[in-house]
Write a protein that holds these residues in place. Sequence first.
Motif, PDB file in Angstrom:
ATOM      1  N   MET A   1      -2.435  -1.260  25.637  1.00 52.10           N
ATOM      2  CA  MET A   1      -3.442  -0.220  25.615  1.00 52.10           C
ATOM      3  C   MET A   1      -2.899   1.027  24.918  1.00 52.10           C
ATOM      4  N   ARG A   2      -1.655   1.361  25.201  1.00 50.04           N
ATOM      5  CA  ARG A   2      -1.056   2.537  24.600  1.00 50.04           C
ATOM      6  C   ARG A   2      -0.924   2.373  23.092  1.00 50.04           C
ATOM      7  N   THR A   3      -0.586   1.148  22.642  1.00 47.76           N
ATOM      8  CA  THR A   3      -0.463   0.880  21.219  1.00 47.76           C
ATOM      9  C   THR A   3      -1.804   1.084  20.525  1.00 47.76           C
ATOM     10  N   LEU A   4      -2.888   0.639  21.146  1.00 47.61           N
ATOM     11  CA  LEU A   4      -4.218   0.834  20.557  1.00 47.61           C
ATOM     12  C   LEU A   4      -4.550   2.310  20.453  1.00 47.61           C
ATOM     13  N   SER A   5      -4.186   3.092  21.455  1.00 52.00           N
ATOM     14  CA  SER A   5      -4.435   4.532  21.413  1.00 52.00           C
ATOM     15  C   SER A   5      -3.677   5.179  20.275  1.00 52.00           C
ATOM     16  N   ILE A   6      -2.424   4.781  20.101  1.00 51.47           N
ATOM     17  CA  ILE A   6      -1.604   5.340  19.021  1.00 51.47           C
ATOM     18  C   ILE A   6      -2.189   4.964  17.670  1.00 51.47           C
ATOM     19  N   LEU A   7      -2.622   3.709  17.508  1.00 51.31           N
ATOM     20  CA  LEU A   7      -3.229   3.272  16.254  1.00 51.31           C
ATOM     21  C   LEU A   7      -4.534   4.021  15.994  1.00 51.31           C
ATOM     22  N   GLY A   8      -5.297   4.264  17.033  1.00 45.25           N
ATOM     23  CA  GLY A   8      -6.545   5.008  16.875  1.00 45.25           C
ATOM     24  C   GLY A   8      -6.303   6.430  16.400  1.00 45.25           C
ATOM     25  N   VAL A   9      -5.321   7.095  16.992  1.00 46.23           N
ATOM     26  CA  VAL A   9      -4.972   8.452  16.577  1.00 46.23           C
ATOM     27  C   VAL A   9      -4.465   8.445  15.133  1.00 46.23           C
ATOM     28  N   LEU A  10      -3.645   7.468  14.784  1.00 47.09           N
ATOM     29  CA  LEU A  10      -3.130   7.364  13.417  1.00 47.09           C
ATOM     30  C   LEU A  10      -4.273   7.158  12.427  1.00 47.09           C
ATOM     31  N   ALA A  11      -5.212   6.287  12.740  1.00 45.42           N
ATOM     32  CA  ALA A  11      -6.352   6.039  11.850  1.00 45.42           C
ATOM     33  C   ALA A  11      -7.191   7.297  11.684  1.00 45.42           C
ATOM     34  N   LEU A  12      -7.424   8.012  12.783  1.00 41.17           N
ATOM     35  CA  LEU A  12      -8.196   9.240  12.718  1.00 41.17           C
ATOM     36  C   LEU A  12      -7.479  10.283  11.876  1.00 41.17           C
ATOM     37  N   THR A  13      -6.165  10.379  12.029  1.00 48.39           N
ATOM     38  CA  THR A  13      -5.374  11.323  11.251  1.00 48.39           C
ATOM     39  C   THR A  13      -5.440  10.996   9.770  1.00 48.39           C
ATOM     40  N   LEU A  14      -5.277   9.724   9.421  1.00 54.09           N
ATOM     41  CA  LEU A  14      -5.334   9.332   8.013  1.00 54.09           C
ATOM     42  C   LEU A  14      -6.716   9.564   7.425  1.00 54.09           C
ATOM     43  N   THR A  15      -7.755   9.312   8.192  1.00 52.63           N
ATOM     44  CA  THR A  15      -9.115   9.547   7.730  1.00 52.63           C
ATOM     45  C   THR A  15      -9.350  11.027   7.510  1.00 52.63           C
ATOM     46  N   ALA A  16      -8.831  11.843   8.395  1.00 58.09           N
ATOM     47  CA  ALA A  16      -9.013  13.286   8.267  1.00 58.09           C
ATOM     48  C   ALA A  16      -8.302  13.828   7.041  1.00 58.09           C
ATOM     49  N   CYS A  17      -7.241  13.166   6.598  1.00 51.68           N
ATOM     50  CA  CYS A  17      -6.484  13.630   5.449  1.00 51.68           C
ATOM     51  C   CYS A  17      -7.008  13.076   4.124  1.00 51.68           C
ATOM     52  N   SER A  18      -7.904  12.115   4.179  1.00 56.20           N
ATOM     53  CA  SER A  18      -8.384  11.502   2.950  1.00 56.20           C
ATOM     54  C   SER A  18      -9.352  12.442   2.242  1.00 56.20           C
ATOM     55  N   PRO A  19      -9.418  12.355   0.909  1.00 59.75           N
ATOM     56  CA  PRO A  19     -10.295  13.256   0.165  1.00 59.75           C
ATOM     57  C   PRO A  19     -11.766  12.942   0.434  1.00 59.75           C
ATOM     58  N   THR A  20     -12.618  13.956   0.331  1.00 59.09           N
ATOM     59  CA  THR A  20     -14.049  13.768   0.531  1.00 59.09           C
ATOM     60  C   THR A  20     -14.813  13.819  -0.779  1.00 59.09           C
ATOM     61  N   SER A  21     -14.104  14.110  -1.875  1.00 60.06           N
ATOM     62  CA  SER A  21     -14.770  14.139  -3.168  1.00 60.06           C
ATOM     63  C   SER A  21     -13.794  13.751  -4.275  1.00 60.06           C
ATOM     64  N   TYR A  22     -14.362  13.377  -5.404  1.00 59.12           N
ATOM     65  CA  TYR A  22     -13.593  13.009  -6.588  1.00 59.12           C
ATOM     66  C   TYR A  22     -14.069  13.895  -7.729  1.00 59.12           C
ATOM     67  N   SER A  23     -13.152  14.598  -8.370  1.00 52.69           N
ATOM     68  CA  SER A  23     -13.510  15.479  -9.477  1.00 52.69           C
ATOM     69  C   SER A  23     -13.082  14.856 -10.790  1.00 52.69           C
ATOM     70  N   GLY A  24     -13.905  15.041 -11.785  1.00 52.81           N
ATOM     71  CA  GLY A  24     -13.612  14.517 -13.108  1.00 52.81           C
ATOM     72  C   GLY A  24     -14.430  15.260 -14.145  1.00 52.81           C
ATOM     73  N   PHE A  25     -14.644  14.621 -15.290  1.00 53.87           N
ATOM     74  CA  PHE A  25     -15.395  15.229 -16.381  1.00 53.87           C
ATOM     75  C   PHE A  25     -16.434  14.240 -16.885  1.00 53.87           C
TER      76      PHE A  25
END
Length: 160
Positions: A1-25
């Motif tokens: 159960m603890r491992t799942l909690s840690i994985l959930g927090v890690l996934a949420l952290t990685l999602t929060a750090c991912s970009p929300t837009s792509y810039s180009g020309f």
Amino acid sequence: MRTLSILGVLALTLTACSPTSYSGFAKPGVSRETASRDDTACSVEANRLFPSAAFTTTVYGGYHGGYGGYVGGTWGGYPGYYGGNHVQVRDINAGMRAEHRRDCMSLKGYTAVTHPVCTNEQLAGRQFTPVKGAPKPAPNLCAIRAQSGGVALVDLSKPI
């Protein structure tokens, strides 16, 4: 159960750090390959004119609180501590490089565009038609990570 909690927090952290837009020309009638070549040429020119000039600064931590006293022959209380130091690196030419790249692409007829990154809800496990060329933003376009490691734009109104 603890491992799942840690994985959930890690996934949420990685999602929060991912970009929300792509810039180009974008430029009407230009292939993605041509746009990529022009962007590379402008980036190379900007790097040549404004090379990296990185400077480091050490930010020192400070003394954080603490209290205490000598009572009845013993020392009691909460000792203070010194915060850690960290080093910041700043490239003073980064802004000029980015500005030169934008100006260079503008002189070649491109317009700066920003596309949102597709959400999981939008994709819902489906595949969509990739967009050819370098289009202007539209409500049905969003960016996904391509298998090649780059970014691809897809048209949400055209599922495969």
